[in-house]
Design a protein around this motif. Sequence first.
Motif, PDB file in Angstrom:
ATOM      1  N   VAL A 190      55.497  -2.673  54.596  1.00 23.89           N
ATOM      2  CA  VAL A 190      56.214  -3.663  54.939  1.00 23.89           C
ATOM      3  C   VAL A 190      56.279  -3.703  56.377  1.00 23.89           C
ATOM      4  CG1 VAL A 190      58.292  -4.996  54.802  1.00 23.89           C
ATOM      5  CG2 VAL A 190      57.565  -3.867  52.832  1.00 23.89           C
ATOM      6  N   ALA A 191      56.679  -2.543  56.974  1.00 25.92           N
ATOM      7  CA  ALA A 191      56.805  -2.769  58.477  1.00 25.92           C
ATOM      8  C   ALA A 191      55.627  -2.784  59.261  1.00 25.92           C
ATOM      9  CB  ALA A 191      57.445  -1.299  58.970  1.00 25.92           C
ATOM     10  N   VAL A 192      54.611  -2.222  58.521  1.00 25.54           N
ATOM     11  CA  VAL A 192      53.222  -2.291  59.136  1.00 25.54           C
ATOM     12  C   VAL A 192      52.495  -3.717  59.086  1.00 25.54           C
ATOM     13  CG1 VAL A 192      50.754  -1.278  58.976  1.00 25.54           C
ATOM     14  CG2 VAL A 192      52.680   0.185  58.738  1.00 25.54           C
ATOM     15  N   ALA A 193      52.796  -4.310  57.882  1.00 23.80           N
ATOM     16  CA  ALA A 193      52.184  -5.748  57.749  1.00 23.80           C
ATOM     17  C   ALA A 193      52.992  -6.607  58.776  1.00 23.80           C
ATOM     18  CB  ALA A 193      52.565  -5.966  56.300  1.00 23.80           C
ATOM     19  N   ALA A 194      54.123  -6.298  58.942  1.00 24.34           N
ATOM     20  CA  ALA A 194      54.694  -7.104  60.033  1.00 24.34           C
ATOM     21  C   ALA A 194      54.180  -7.199  61.554  1.00 24.34           C
ATOM     22  CB  ALA A 194      56.343  -6.903  60.211  1.00 24.34           C
ATOM     23  N   CYS A 195      53.421  -6.139  61.727  1.00 22.05           N
ATOM     24  CA  CYS A 195      52.624  -6.189  63.153  1.00 22.05           C
ATOM     25  C   CYS A 195      51.486  -7.167  63.167  1.00 22.05           C
ATOM     26  CB  CYS A 195      52.199  -4.674  63.074  1.00 22.05           C
ATOM     27  SG  CYS A 195      53.248  -3.530  63.393  1.00 22.05           S
ATOM     28  N   ALA A 196      51.160  -7.826  62.161  1.00 20.54           N
ATOM     29  CA  ALA A 196      49.998  -8.843  62.109  1.00 20.54           C
ATOM     30  C   ALA A 196      50.745 -10.113  62.925  1.00 20.54           C
ATOM     31  CB  ALA A 196      49.558  -9.326  60.573  1.00 20.54           C
ATOM     32  N   ALA A 197      51.939 -10.321  62.513  1.00 23.77           N
ATOM     33  CA  ALA A 197      52.693 -11.528  63.322  1.00 23.77           C
ATOM     34  C   ALA A 197      52.657 -11.040  64.852  1.00 23.77           C
ATOM     35  CB  ALA A 197      54.121 -11.769  62.726  1.00 23.77           C
ATOM     36  N   ASP A 198      53.086  -9.938  65.179  1.00 19.72           N
ATOM     37  CA  ASP A 198      52.998  -9.299  66.717  1.00 19.72           C
ATOM     38  C   ASP A 198      51.497  -9.546  67.131  1.00 19.72           C
ATOM     39  OD1 ASP A 198      54.575  -8.529  68.783  1.00 19.72           O
ATOM     40  OD2 ASP A 198      53.411  -6.543  68.367  1.00 19.72           O
ATOM     41  N   CYS A 199      50.538  -9.374  66.522  1.00 20.22           N
ATOM     42  CA  CYS A 199      48.994  -9.692  67.134  1.00 20.22           C
ATOM     43  C   CYS A 199      48.823 -10.677  67.223  1.00 20.22           C
ATOM     44  CB  CYS A 199      48.197  -8.812  65.896  1.00 20.22           C
ATOM     45  SG  CYS A 199      46.476  -8.941  66.405  1.00 20.22           S
ATOM     46  N   VAL A 200      49.374 -11.767  66.304  1.00 19.55           N
ATOM     47  CA  VAL A 200      48.785 -13.194  66.690  1.00 19.55           C
ATOM     48  C   VAL A 200      49.631 -13.765  67.820  1.00 19.55           C
ATOM     49  CG1 VAL A 200      49.074 -15.577  65.450  1.00 19.55           C
ATOM     50  CG2 VAL A 200      48.591 -13.571  64.023  1.00 19.55           C
ATOM     51  N   GLY A 207      53.787 -10.651  72.902  1.00 12.41           N
ATOM     52  CA  GLY A 207      54.203 -10.185  71.813  1.00 12.41           C
ATOM     53  C   GLY A 207      55.787 -10.398  71.394  1.00 12.41           C
ATOM     54  N   LEU A 208      56.030 -10.326  70.324  1.00 10.59           N
ATOM     55  CA  LEU A 208      57.445 -10.394  69.523  1.00 10.59           C
ATOM     56  C   LEU A 208      58.575  -9.168  69.987  1.00 10.59           C
ATOM     57  CD1 LEU A 208      56.530 -11.746  66.208  1.00 10.59           C
ATOM     58  CD2 LEU A 208      57.017 -12.973  68.225  1.00 10.59           C
ATOM     59  N   ARG A 209      59.575  -9.563  70.975  1.00  5.86           N
ATOM     60  CA  ARG A 209      60.499  -8.524  71.311  1.00  5.86           C
ATOM     61  C   ARG A 209      61.154  -7.676  70.038  1.00  5.86           C
ATOM     62  NH1 ARG A 209      62.097 -12.482  75.179  1.00  5.86           N
ATOM     63  NH2 ARG A 209      61.825 -11.714  77.259  1.00  5.86           N
ATOM     64  N   SER A 210      61.279  -8.629  69.165  1.00 10.78           N
ATOM     65  CA  SER A 210      62.021  -7.981  67.804  1.00 10.78           C
ATOM     66  C   SER A 210      61.159  -6.734  67.095  1.00 10.78           C
ATOM     67  CB  SER A 210      62.316  -9.193  66.966  1.00 10.78           C
ATOM     68  OG  SER A 210      61.293  -9.906  66.611  1.00 10.78           O
ATOM     69  N   LEU A 211      59.821  -7.111  67.080  1.00 10.61           N
ATOM     70  CA  LEU A 211      58.981  -6.052  66.398  1.00 10.61           C
ATOM     71  C   LEU A 211      58.449  -5.216  67.454  1.00 10.61           C
ATOM     72  CD1 LEU A 211      56.714  -8.426  64.533  1.00 10.61           C
ATOM     73  CD2 LEU A 211      58.755  -7.669  63.951  1.00 10.61           C
ATOM     74  N   PHE A 212      59.774  -4.088  67.808  1.00  7.66           N
ATOM     75  CA  PHE A 212      59.380  -3.255  68.752  1.00  7.66           C
ATOM     76  C   PHE A 212      58.568  -1.989  68.352  1.00  7.66           C
ATOM     77  CE2 PHE A 212      63.494  -2.314  66.762  1.00  7.66           C
ATOM     78  CZ  PHE A 212      63.097  -0.965  66.382  1.00  7.66           C
ATOM     79  N   TRP A 213      58.469  -1.992  67.165  1.00 10.61           N
ATOM     80  CA  TRP A 213      57.775  -0.760  66.341  1.00 10.61           C
ATOM     81  C   TRP A 213      56.027  -1.046  66.473  1.00 10.61           C
ATOM     82  CZ3 TRP A 213      60.956  -3.848  63.740  1.00 10.61           C
ATOM     83  CH2 TRP A 213      60.193  -4.575  62.681  1.00 10.61           C
ATOM     84  N   CYS A 214      55.846  -2.492  66.965  1.00 11.43           N
ATOM     85  CA  CYS A 214      54.492  -3.038  66.728  1.00 11.43           C
ATOM     86  C   CYS A 214      53.782  -2.788  68.119  1.00 11.43           C
ATOM     87  CB  CYS A 214      54.245  -4.356  66.229  1.00 11.43           C
ATOM     88  SG  CYS A 214      55.021  -4.437  64.729  1.00 11.43           S
ATOM     89  N   ALA A 215      52.587  -2.684  68.138  1.00 11.50           N
ATOM     90  CA  ALA A 215      51.764  -2.573  69.272  1.00 11.50           C
ATOM     91  C   ALA A 215      50.567  -3.764  69.454  1.00 11.50           C
ATOM     92  CB  ALA A 215      51.102  -1.411  69.732  1.00 11.50           C
ATOM     93  N   GLY A 216      50.958  -4.701  68.740  1.00  6.25           N
ATOM     94  CA  GLY A 216      50.227  -5.923  68.575  1.00  6.25           C
ATOM     95  C   GLY A 216      48.894  -5.627  67.726  1.00  6.25           C
ATOM     96  N   CYS A 217      47.838  -6.190  68.193  1.00  8.16           N
ATOM     97  CA  CYS A 217      46.527  -5.913  67.500  1.00  8.16           C
ATOM     98  C   CYS A 217      46.168  -4.472  67.735  1.00  8.16           C
ATOM     99  CB  CYS A 217      45.380  -6.855  68.260  1.00  8.16           C
ATOM    100  SG  CYS A 217      45.867  -8.645  68.064  1.00  8.16           S
ATOM    101  N   GLN A 218      46.901  -3.624  68.385  1.00  3.96           N
ATOM    102  CA  GLN A 218      46.532  -2.305  68.722  1.00  3.96           C
ATOM    103  C   GLN A 218      46.987  -1.291  67.478  1.00  3.96           C
ATOM    104  OE1 GLN A 218      47.142  -3.733  72.111  1.00  3.96           O
ATOM    105  NE2 GLN A 218      44.975  -4.300  71.389  1.00  3.96           N
TER     106      GLN A 218
END
Length: 334
Positions: A190-200, A207-218
Amino acid sequence: MNRLLAVLLLWGCAAWVCAAETPTCKGKFLNPLTDICWSCLFPISLGGAPLATLGKQEDIDNPPSPLCSCGTNPSIGLSIGFWEPARQIEVVRKPYCLVSLGGLDLSLGLRAPEAARFTRAEGDGDGGGFYQAHVYANPVLSWLEVVTDFPCLEKGSVDLLYLTELDPLWNDDELALILNPEAVLFANPVAVAACAADCVAASTGFGLRSLFWCAGCQGGMYPLNGHVPYHLGGVRSAALISQRLLAKLHRELLAWGWHGQAGLCGPYFLPIMDKTAYKTQLTYPIPNTAQDNGRCCQPFGRSTVLWGAGKEFPVGGEDFSFLLFRKRNCCVGY
């Protein structure tokens, strides 16, 4: 004759293997005239209003009021916002290879793991990787003296600040949990899938500040070390390593926040990096100075498919250096 050919063939194969196992150390010094995209400084704002723009440079919110005050006995000033080139991050294959210092091989006599690429046992074609990285203080505007007597610029010259080769946490996922124990909370689909929104979001802006565990498209920000779970190109892996290293420095309180209302009167602790406060420009091996839709700097997490194309080549083009533009809000007159 056949024996001679066999010996030459074996010698050539041995030389190729040795060259493959020993990464080269090449680089160049940053040329401020040809290697820096100066439009990344913009927009410059006064309060919440743009004061100067150049092209279609992206920006984040600024303090709304043009007036500000700082100090125990409040001193009134003007609220200025801009993007300051102050740090440089390089991602390298060979330990102690200082790409940004012309390819200087800083051999300290201390062993450190070299970069590697791994293949997976299941043979699905996806492999991981590992890189070392270095951070420099490079307050370009200060040592070039572009603007004199401006209190909002970091003073100093080029200086090597951080070597991951000397960091025991950089090559060990378990030790890295000392700094980021929350990583176990985001190791789920679930957390990994949320990174798709950060990529977009990063591909169209920041990127989205709230998704701090995501590095966008990387991919994912964790673990905060040099291991890349999916190596899909050197530029992409280097962009991910740069984000992770800066997030790690924030967690270690070696990097602070300089933006927003809190940054008007000076830097402040920011243990969880605000990835929207940074833009990067590739300066090595091929400087990314060409304007893409009016921009040549990339927010953290933006896809490398377009801006990273053609920026990697064998031997001399497999190490990377980024100039880091950080958002700066400052109360001028304080």
